[in-house]
Design an enzyme around this catalytic site. Structure first.
Site, PDB file in Angstrom:
ATOM      1  N   PRO A   9       0.782  -1.232   0.000  1.00 25.52           N
ATOM      2  CA  PRO A   9       0.000   0.000   0.000  1.00 25.52           C
ATOM      3  C   PRO A   9       0.815   1.284   0.000  1.00 25.52           C
ATOM      4  O   PRO A   9       1.807   1.402   0.722  1.00 25.52           O
ATOM      5  CB  PRO A   9      -0.847  -0.102   1.282  1.00 25.52           C
ATOM      6  CG  PRO A   9      -0.262  -1.206   2.062  1.00 25.52           C
ATOM      7  CD  PRO A   9       0.434  -2.119   1.105  1.00 25.52           C
ATOM      8  N   ASN A  10       0.336   2.202  -0.809  1.00 22.69           N
ATOM      9  CA  ASN A  10       0.841   3.585  -0.922  1.00 22.69           C
ATOM     10  C   ASN A  10       2.167   3.713  -1.662  1.00 22.69           C
ATOM     11  O   ASN A  10       2.591   4.829  -1.964  1.00 22.69           O
ATOM     12  CB  ASN A  10       0.941   4.247   0.467  1.00 22.69           C
ATOM     13  CG  ASN A  10      -0.401   4.353   1.132  1.00 22.69           C
ATOM     14  OD1 ASN A  10      -1.353   4.829   0.514  1.00 22.69           O
ATOM     15  ND2 ASN A  10      -0.512   3.888   2.363  1.00 22.69           N
ATOM     16  N   ARG A  17       5.305  12.337  -2.705  1.00 21.29           N
ATOM     17  CA  ARG A  17       5.220  12.925  -1.366  1.00 21.29           C
ATOM     18  C   ARG A  17       6.285  12.326  -0.468  1.00 21.29           C
ATOM     19  O   ARG A  17       6.806  11.259  -0.753  1.00 21.29           O
ATOM     20  CB  ARG A  17       3.841  12.640  -0.745  1.00 21.29           C
ATOM     21  CG  ARG A  17       2.778  13.336  -1.521  1.00 21.29           C
ATOM     22  CD  ARG A  17       1.494  13.418  -0.759  1.00 21.29           C
ATOM     23  NE  ARG A  17       0.425  13.715  -1.726  1.00 21.29           N
ATOM     24  CZ  ARG A  17      -0.781  13.198  -1.728  1.00 21.29           C
ATOM     25  NH1 ARG A  17      -1.124  12.375  -0.773  1.00 21.29           N
ATOM     26  NH2 ARG A  17      -1.652  13.513  -2.643  1.00 21.29           N
ATOM     27  N   TYR A  22      11.149   8.786   1.856  1.00 26.12           N
ATOM     28  CA  TYR A  22      11.120   7.699   0.875  1.00 26.12           C
ATOM     29  C   TYR A  22      11.864   7.991  -0.426  1.00 26.12           C
ATOM     30  O   TYR A  22      11.877   7.151  -1.324  1.00 26.12           O
ATOM     31  CB  TYR A  22       9.664   7.313   0.583  1.00 26.12           C
ATOM     32  CG  TYR A  22       8.923   6.839   1.812  1.00 26.12           C
ATOM     33  CD1 TYR A  22       9.393   5.749   2.542  1.00 26.12           C
ATOM     34  CD2 TYR A  22       7.779   7.489   2.267  1.00 26.12           C
ATOM     35  CE1 TYR A  22       8.736   5.312   3.677  1.00 26.12           C
ATOM     36  CE2 TYR A  22       7.115   7.053   3.404  1.00 26.12           C
ATOM     37  CZ  TYR A  22       7.589   5.961   4.106  1.00 26.12           C
ATOM     38  OH  TYR A  22       6.947   5.532   5.233  1.00 26.12           O
ATOM     39  N   ASN A  73       8.195  -5.400  -0.643  1.00 27.46           N
ATOM     40  CA  ASN A  73       8.002  -4.302   0.300  1.00 27.46           C
ATOM     41  C   ASN A  73       6.513  -4.290   0.609  1.00 27.46           C
ATOM     42  O   ASN A  73       5.701  -3.817  -0.201  1.00 27.46           O
ATOM     43  CB  ASN A  73       8.448  -2.965  -0.291  1.00 27.46           C
ATOM     44  CG  ASN A  73       8.364  -1.840   0.743  1.00 27.46           C
ATOM     45  OD1 ASN A  73       7.756  -2.010   1.798  1.00 27.46           O
ATOM     46  ND2 ASN A  73       8.962  -0.696   0.447  1.00 27.46           N
ATOM     47  N   ALA A  76       2.973  -0.793   5.053  1.00 25.49           N
ATOM     48  CA  ALA A  76       2.497  -0.836   6.440  1.00 25.49           C
ATOM     49  C   ALA A  76       2.002  -2.226   6.846  1.00 25.49           C
ATOM     50  O   ALA A  76       2.002  -2.561   8.039  1.00 25.49           O
ATOM     51  CB  ALA A  76       1.392   0.207   6.638  1.00 25.49           C
ATOM     52  N   ASP A  86       1.306 -15.465   6.845  1.00 21.85           N
ATOM     53  CA  ASP A  86       0.902 -16.859   6.619  1.00 21.85           C
ATOM     54  C   ASP A  86       1.048 -17.240   5.147  1.00 21.85           C
ATOM     55  O   ASP A  86       1.444 -18.369   4.825  1.00 21.85           O
ATOM     56  CB  ASP A  86      -0.544 -17.078   7.079  1.00 21.85           C
ATOM     57  CG  ASP A  86      -0.669 -17.090   8.601  1.00 21.85           C
ATOM     58  OD1 ASP A  86       0.372 -17.163   9.291  1.00 21.85           O
ATOM     59  OD2 ASP A  86      -1.813 -17.005   9.104  1.00 21.85           O
ATOM     60  N   GLU A  97      12.501  -9.414   2.266  1.00 20.83           N
ATOM     61  CA  GLU A  97      11.755  -8.246   2.758  1.00 20.83           C
ATOM     62  C   GLU A  97      12.606  -6.989   2.546  1.00 20.83           C
ATOM     63  O   GLU A  97      13.760  -6.954   2.973  1.00 20.83           O
ATOM     64  CB  GLU A  97      11.466  -8.442   4.245  1.00 20.83           C
ATOM     65  CG  GLU A  97      10.807  -7.237   4.889  1.00 20.83           C
ATOM     66  CD  GLU A  97      10.627  -7.408   6.403  1.00 20.83           C
ATOM     67  OE1 GLU A  97      10.971  -8.478   6.959  1.00 20.83           O
ATOM     68  OE2 GLU A  97      10.162  -6.442   7.023  1.00 20.83           O
ATOM     69  N   HIS A  99      12.737  -2.535   2.644  1.00 22.13           N
ATOM     70  CA  HIS A  99      12.139  -1.247   3.028  1.00 22.13           C
ATOM     71  C   HIS A  99      13.055  -0.129   2.581  1.00 22.13           C
ATOM     72  O   HIS A  99      14.279  -0.217   2.722  1.00 22.13           O
ATOM     73  CB  HIS A  99      11.946  -1.163   4.541  1.00 22.13           C
ATOM     74  CG  HIS A  99      11.032  -2.224   5.047  1.00 22.13           C
ATOM     75  ND1 HIS A  99       9.675  -2.166   4.875  1.00 22.13           N
ATOM     76  CD2 HIS A  99      11.291  -3.397   5.665  1.00 22.13           C
ATOM     77  CE1 HIS A  99       9.129  -3.266   5.367  1.00 22.13           C
ATOM     78  NE2 HIS A  99      10.085  -4.031   5.855  1.00 22.13           N
ATOM     79  N   LEU A 100      12.457   0.924   2.096  1.00 24.35           N
ATOM     80  CA  LEU A 100      13.220   2.119   1.713  1.00 24.35           C
ATOM     81  C   LEU A 100      13.841   2.761   2.944  1.00 24.35           C
ATOM     82  O   LEU A 100      15.026   3.100   2.978  1.00 24.35           O
ATOM     83  CB  LEU A 100      12.286   3.124   1.041  1.00 24.35           C
ATOM     84  CG  LEU A 100      11.730   2.697  -0.330  1.00 24.35           C
ATOM     85  CD1 LEU A 100      10.326   3.239  -0.520  1.00 24.35           C
ATOM     86  CD2 LEU A 100      12.643   3.178  -1.426  1.00 24.35           C
ATOM     87  N   ARG A 106      12.699   4.538  13.287  1.00 25.67           N
ATOM     88  CA  ARG A 106      11.555   5.440  13.152  1.00 25.67           C
ATOM     89  C   ARG A 106      10.608   5.267  14.337  1.00 25.67           C
ATOM     90  O   ARG A 106      11.054   4.979  15.431  1.00 25.67           O
ATOM     91  CB  ARG A 106      10.862   5.159  11.806  1.00 25.67           C
ATOM     92  CG  ARG A 106      11.782   5.390  10.606  1.00 25.67           C
ATOM     93  CD  ARG A 106      11.067   5.177   9.298  1.00 25.67           C
ATOM     94  NE  ARG A 106       9.948   6.106   9.151  1.00 25.67           N
ATOM     95  CZ  ARG A 106       8.995   5.992   8.216  1.00 25.67           C
ATOM     96  NH1 ARG A 106       9.048   5.005   7.343  1.00 25.67           N
ATOM     97  NH2 ARG A 106       8.006   6.865   8.163  1.00 25.67           N
TER      98      ARG A 106
HETATM   99  O1  CA2 Z   1      10.306   2.146   4.328  1.00 22.49           O
HETATM  100  C1  CA2 Z   1       9.490   1.428   3.695  1.00 22.49           C
HETATM  101  O2  CA2 Z   1       9.738   0.993   2.581  1.00 22.49           O
HETATM  102  C2  CA2 Z   1       8.104   1.140   4.291  1.00 22.49           C
HETATM  103  O3  CA2 Z   1       7.772  -0.194   3.965  1.00 22.49           O
HETATM  104  C3  CA2 Z   1       7.154   2.122   3.644  1.00 22.49           C
HETATM  105  C4  CA2 Z   1       5.738   2.056   4.215  1.00 22.49           C
HETATM  106  C5  CA2 Z   1       5.771   2.155   5.739  1.00 22.49           C
HETATM  107  O4  CA2 Z   1       4.463   1.979   6.246  1.00 22.49           O
HETATM  108  C6  CA2 Z   1       6.698   1.135   6.359  1.00 22.49           C
HETATM  109  O5  CA2 Z   1       6.718   1.332   7.759  1.00 22.49           O
HETATM  110  C7  CA2 Z   1       8.104   1.291   5.813  1.00 22.49           C
HETATM  111  C8  CA2 Z   1       4.894   3.222   3.720  1.00 22.49           C
HETATM  112  C9  CA2 Z   1       4.899   3.452   2.263  1.00 22.49           C
HETATM  113  C10 CA2 Z   1       4.228   4.760   2.014  1.00 22.49           C
HETATM  114  O6  CA2 Z   1       4.711   5.266   0.828  1.00 22.49           O
HETATM  115  C11 CA2 Z   1       4.492   6.564   0.552  1.00 22.49           C
HETATM  116  C12 CA2 Z   1       5.069   7.035  -0.584  1.00 22.49           C
HETATM  117  C13 CA2 Z   1       4.923   8.349  -0.930  1.00 22.49           C
HETATM  118  C14 CA2 Z   1       4.164   9.191  -0.128  1.00 22.49           C
HETATM  119  C15 CA2 Z   1       3.579   8.710   1.012  1.00 22.49           C
HETATM  120  C16 CA2 Z   1       3.738   7.384   1.356  1.00 22.49           C
END
Ligand code: CA2
Length: 144
Positions: A9-10, A17, A22, A73, A76, A86, A97, A99-100, A106
């Site tokens: 997601p996202n 943003r 990120y 990735n 959340a 699972d 796994e 993560h950026l 954090r």
């Molecule tokens: O650091 C990462 O890659 C995360 O997986 C990114 C997730 C966050 O919930 C994890 O804790 C760490 C969130 C991705 C949200 O991506 C956005 C991208 C642009 C603007 C807003 C959010």
């Protein structure tokens, strides 16, 4: 060899943003770079992003017998989706796994990854380079 690169997601909003956390690269640009790097190694790639937990789980299930390893990735969902955990455990494919951001540096709720115990390993905190490292780790796992 075929590697699936999955985003939750996202992550489709990358580059639009929160560049401070990120980075400013779009997901399309990250994916294009990964495809190029993989092709140089003779590795096929496929890319999948969804904002929906069930869709991610369906894709994990469908990966069986098609892909040799997965870079994931989970966004959340990393922190609370037992259903995705699972699914990873069930498919018996190596999942790396990524993560950026450094999820250990954090908010405390990001520190725990419920998927980590069923993944081959975790790469966190290197921006888009986390995916590059994830790709190489997935290729290495798939070879073994
Ligand atoms: O650091 C990462 O890659 C995360 O997986 C990114 C997730 C966050 O919930 C994890 O804790 C760490 C969130 C991705 C949200 O991506 C956005 C991208 C642009 C603007 C807003 C959010």
């Amino acid at each position: 060899m075929k590697i699936l690169i999955m985003n939750g997601p996202n992550l489709n909003l990358l580059g639009e943003r929160e560049p401070g956390i990120y980075g400013s690269e779009s997901l399309d640009s990250i994916n294009a770079d990964l495809a190029k790097r993989a092709a140089k190694l003779g590795v096929d790639t496929e890319f999948y992003q969804s904002n929906h937990e069930g869709a991610l789980i369906d894709k994990l299930h469908a990966a069986r017998g098609v892909f040799d390893a997965i870079v994931l990735n989970a966004g959340a969902y990393t922190h609370y989706s037992i259903a995705i955990r699972d699914a990873i455990a069930a498919i018996k494919l190596p999942v790396v796994e990524v993560h950026l951001s450094n999820i250990h540096a954090r908010e405390s709720f990001r520190e725990n990854s419920v998927i980590a115990p069923v993944c081959a390993g975790q790469i966190s905190g290197f921006g888009s380079y986390s995916y590059t490292l994830g790709l190489y780790a997935a290729i290495d796992k798939a070879k073994k």
